[in-house]
Design a protein around this motif. Structure first.
Motif, PDB file in Angstrom:
ATOM      1  N   VAL A  71       1.032  -1.246  -0.048  1.00  0.00           N
ATOM      2  CA  VAL A  71      -0.146   0.093   0.020  1.00  0.00           C
ATOM      3  C   VAL A  71       0.869   1.053   0.007  1.00  0.00           C
ATOM      4  CG1 VAL A  71      -1.597   1.320   1.523  1.00  0.00           C
ATOM      5  CG2 VAL A  71      -2.069  -1.020   1.084  1.00  0.00           C
ATOM      6  N   VAL A  76      -1.588  -1.078  -4.454  1.00  0.00           N
ATOM      7  CA  VAL A  76      -2.876  -1.397  -3.744  1.00  0.00           C
ATOM      8  C   VAL A  76      -3.216  -2.790  -4.282  1.00  0.00           C
ATOM      9  CG1 VAL A  76      -5.202  -0.878  -3.276  1.00  0.00           C
ATOM     10  CG2 VAL A  76      -3.360   0.833  -3.373  1.00  0.00           C
ATOM     11  N   LEU A 225      -6.633   3.814   3.547  1.00  0.00           N
ATOM     12  CA  LEU A 225      -6.629   3.967   2.206  1.00  0.00           C
ATOM     13  C   LEU A 225      -7.268   5.488   1.881  1.00  0.00           C
ATOM     14  CD1 LEU A 225      -7.180   0.412   0.765  1.00  0.00           C
ATOM     15  CD2 LEU A 225      -5.108   1.930   0.420  1.00  0.00           C
TER      16      LEU A 225
END
Length: 228
Positions: A71, A76, A225
């Motif tokens: 990440v 991702v 995120l």
């Protein structure tokens, strides 16, 4: 908003060195630095730490670390692939548990008096397999009978017959020999199928705990995120 290492550490009962170690490992994104070299963290660093600490119980330390590194490296899709792998493993473990429970349920209890020893031919006939199959299971460590000291013939005890029945049920369920060998080790360590049932309940509880941990980890990672 500037945060010090101690601010992140205090929330989780960690040491400030642990926070620095997590940053060096790539679990946290790099911190900003003051002109004098002190680390300055932001809310996204706090969210990253929460995500990692939620992911670790669900996926294990190594996989959780790999997820966070992916990440933080803007990969991702790789992070999601790692998460998918853990979910697939959990689903496989759950299927194995269900097959073991079904196989134990389907074990045919002995009729009449307690059975004695038997030989490879009668046992193969009873299970509906070839003697060669029993020899294959023996080489794989599933069922390892003793030998008659005079003739050298394989002699299957009642416990061996039970293990052969269980192996047969699991093979019909599509499980591999190595996987079945591990199950039979559990049966023997527990002292038979009945004591194993308590172990299976504990196994199911652990799967439930891990499944819920995956939910918590997913929520924390999604929050991270959203603030990157």
């Amino acid at each position: 908003m500037g945060l010090r290492p101690v601010d992140l550490a205090r929330e989780h009962g960690l040491s400030t060195q642990a926070v620095r170690n997590y940053e060096e490992a790539g679990i946290l994104p790099p911190a900003e630095r003051t002109p004098s070299g002190y680390r300055v963290y932001a809310l996204r660093h706090a969210a990253a730490l929460r995500a990692f600490l939620a992911l670790a119980p669900a996926h294990g330390h190594a996989t959780a670390t790999a997820i966070m590194r992916a990440v933080n490296g803007d990969a991702v899709e790789e992070a999601l692939r790692l998460i998918d792998g853990s979910h697939a493993q959990l689903a496989g473990d759950r299927r194995t548990l269900e097959e073991v429970e079904r196989a134990l349920h389907d074990l045919v209890p002995p009729s009449g008096p307690e059975p004695g020893t038997t030989f490879i031919g009668p046992l193969a006939h009873r299970l509906g397999v070839r003697p060669a199959t029993l020899r294959t299971w023996e080489r794989a460590g599933l069922v390892v009978p003793g030998r008659d000291p005079l003739t050298g013939y394989r002699v299957y005890t009642p416990a061996d017959v039970r293990d052969a029945q269980l192996a047969h049920q699991l093979r019909r369920g599509g499980h591999g020999l190595e996987q079945i060998a591990r199950v039979l080790e559990r049966v023997r360590a527990a002292g038979g199928p009945e004591p194993l049932r308590a172990t299976l309940r504990e196994w199911r509880d652990r799967l439930t705990v891990r499944g819920r941990a995956m939910l918590a980890g997913a929520a924390a990672l999604d929050a991270y995120l959203g603030c990157r």
